[in-house]
Write an enzyme that holds these catalytic residues in place. Structure first.
Site, short mmCIF file in Angstrom:
data_model
loop_
_atom_site.label_atom_id
_atom_site.label_comp_id
_atom_site.label_asym_id
_atom_site.label_seq_id
_atom_site.Cartn_x
_atom_site.Cartn_y
_atom_site.Cartn_z
N ASP A 2 97.70 49.29 -7.93
CA ASP A 2 97.71 48.49 -6.70
C ASP A 2 98.48 49.12 -5.56
O ASP A 2 98.85 48.44 -4.60
CB ASP A 2 98.32 47.12 -7.00
CG ASP A 2 97.30 46.14 -7.54
OD1 ASP A 2 96.31 45.87 -6.84
OD2 ASP A 2 97.48 45.64 -8.67
N HIS B 170 90.32 38.96 -15.18
CA HIS B 170 90.58 37.81 -14.30
C HIS B 170 89.58 36.67 -14.45
O HIS B 170 89.82 35.59 -13.89
CB HIS B 170 90.65 38.22 -12.83
CG HIS B 170 91.95 38.82 -12.43
ND1 HIS B 170 93.10 38.08 -12.30
CD2 HIS B 170 92.30 40.09 -12.14
CE1 HIS B 170 94.10 38.87 -11.94
NE2 HIS B 170 93.64 40.10 -11.85
#
Length: 417
Positions: free
Chosen positions: A33, A203
């Site tokens: 990220d 997710h």
């Protein structure tokens, strides 16, 4: 030589062999990220920041990437769920551009890769292959033509959602509305197959993952998820889904976040899912919210675990799905806590040492480090070739369907990467 000295010498020799193996293998990290951290700290104009030097902040720089032996890095083009709606596309394109400019800033170290052939060429030249994965399917704004645009922009995987249930897919930790994927969600998967884009089911709910696995014609990935049997959290993969991944030919890339690795951490993070919305309501000012969140973390310490905690998840995925279906998806620069010994990207070799210590063969270690993901990428490209005669789909849902919310709906949900 004493027996103790002999044993010490043998252990040192084994570690040396493991380190040599690590740096000879192609190491693929499925999720980092840093692009979002760059945006949040320095903005889109980050030219004054030098990532070619070792930095004291964050988890990632080029010196530490080299020390970690990383050869292929999927950079997350993360789109916070507060941008659900037409602005999500803009945010995604900005993050894609950031990744490309970041890569172009360090041509001696990095080059953009868009195919398996690119990876083979770039790594063969001694550089790191940069690849783009969008984290958050709301970036396509409920439109298959926008999905096609994202592929043309260089995106090679999309995580179908992040922390919010969308108009077409249920998110882990949010309220389900579709019992998995809607009909449009299934069309998204089919179009990703046609394009040659990896379908990432990190997710999503377990049922959404099952639906994606049912409809896909190509292997899927979990770009940064761990094993639910070890740490019972909805972001982790249950055993029945691991078995379907085996049959599908896909890969589960183990996440390094402490909150997804050990049982107590998983319980704490599930509590955080519920508490974050309350803390946000009570602290509308961003600075107050951050202070309250910091206090929550201090009051609810999560055991960090160690290198063995990561290896335990590799073991479990390999045992249930098979050694051909496990990889690594660190989540560096996207999580608040990491295991002891895995503090940043330079520490990847320590995991290889642990796997060798546990008896993994050289061939199996190469699979885990990156071989499995490269195989999947090649198979996804082959499926796309067989589907190349099919016309592009133009389905879309109305903008009115672009609703969302869920945990961390203002975009600060990086603790749930």
């Amino acid at each position: 030589m004493t027996e103790a000295h002999a044993q010490e010498g043998a252990e040192g020799s084994a570690e040396s062999r493991a380190l040599a193996l690590h740096h000879a293998a192609i190491v693929v990290d499925g999720h980092n990220d840093l692009p979002w951290r760059i945006r949040g700290t320095w903005g889109l104009d980050f030219g004054a920041v030098d990532f070619s030097q070792r930095r004291a902040d964050g988890h990632t720089d080029l010196v530490r990437l080299r020390e970690g032996g990383v050869d292929v890095q999927f950079w997350a083009a993360y789109v916070p769920v507060r941008f659900i709606g037409p602005n999500a596309r803009t945010m995604a394109l900005e993050q894609i551009d950031l990744i490309k400019r970041f890569t172009a800033s360090y041509p001696e170290h990095l080059e953009m890769a868009y195919s398996l052939a690119d990876i083979q060429r770039i790594t063969g030249e001694g550089r790191i292959a940069s690849m783009i994965g969008i984290e958050g399917g709301h970036a396509i704004t409920n439109s298959l033509p926008v999905l096609q645009e994202m592929y043309a922009s260089g995106v090679r995987y999309i995580t179908l959602t992040h922390s919010a249930t969308l108009a077409w897919v249920d998110a882990a930790g949010d309220e389900p509305r579709h019992n998995g994927l809607s009909d449009f969600g299934r069309e998204v998967v089919r179009e990703m197959n046609r394009l040659g884009m990896l379908v990432d089911v990190s997710h999503v709910t377990a049922q959404a993952a099952r639906d994606a696995l049912e409809v896909t014609r190509a292997p899927v990935i979990f770009s940064h998820s761990s094993a639910r049997a070890i740490a019972d959290h909805p972001r982790n993969v249950p055993d029945d889904v691991l078995r379907i991944v085996r049959d599908n030919g896909g890969v589960v890339m183990v996440n390094f976040y402490s909150g997804f690795l050990n049982p107590e951490g998983a319980r704490n993070v599930q509590d955080l899912f519920r508490e974050e919305a309350r803390i946000r309501r009570e602290n509308p000012d961003p600075d107050d919210f951050q202070r309250a969140m910091d206090q929550w973390y201090a009051d609810h310490p999560t055991p960090p675990g160690d290198i063995g905690s990561i290896a335990d998840h590799v073991d479990h995925v390999a045992r249930i799905a098979g050694i051909d279906h496990v990889g690594l998806g660190s989540d560096f620069d996207g999580v608040p806590m990491l295991p002891e010994g895995m503090e940043d990207v330079s520490r990847f070799p320590a995991l290889t040492v642990e796997l060798v210590r546990r008896g993994y063969s050289e061939e199996d270690v190469r699979r885990v480090l990156g071989g499995n993901l490269l195989r999947v990428l090649g198979e996804v490209e082959a499926v796309a070739e067989t589907l190349s005669h099919e016309p592009a789909r133009s389905d879309r849902l109305p903008f009115e369907g672009l609703d969302g919310g869920g945990p961390g709906a203002d975009g600060s949900e990086r603790s749930e990467s």
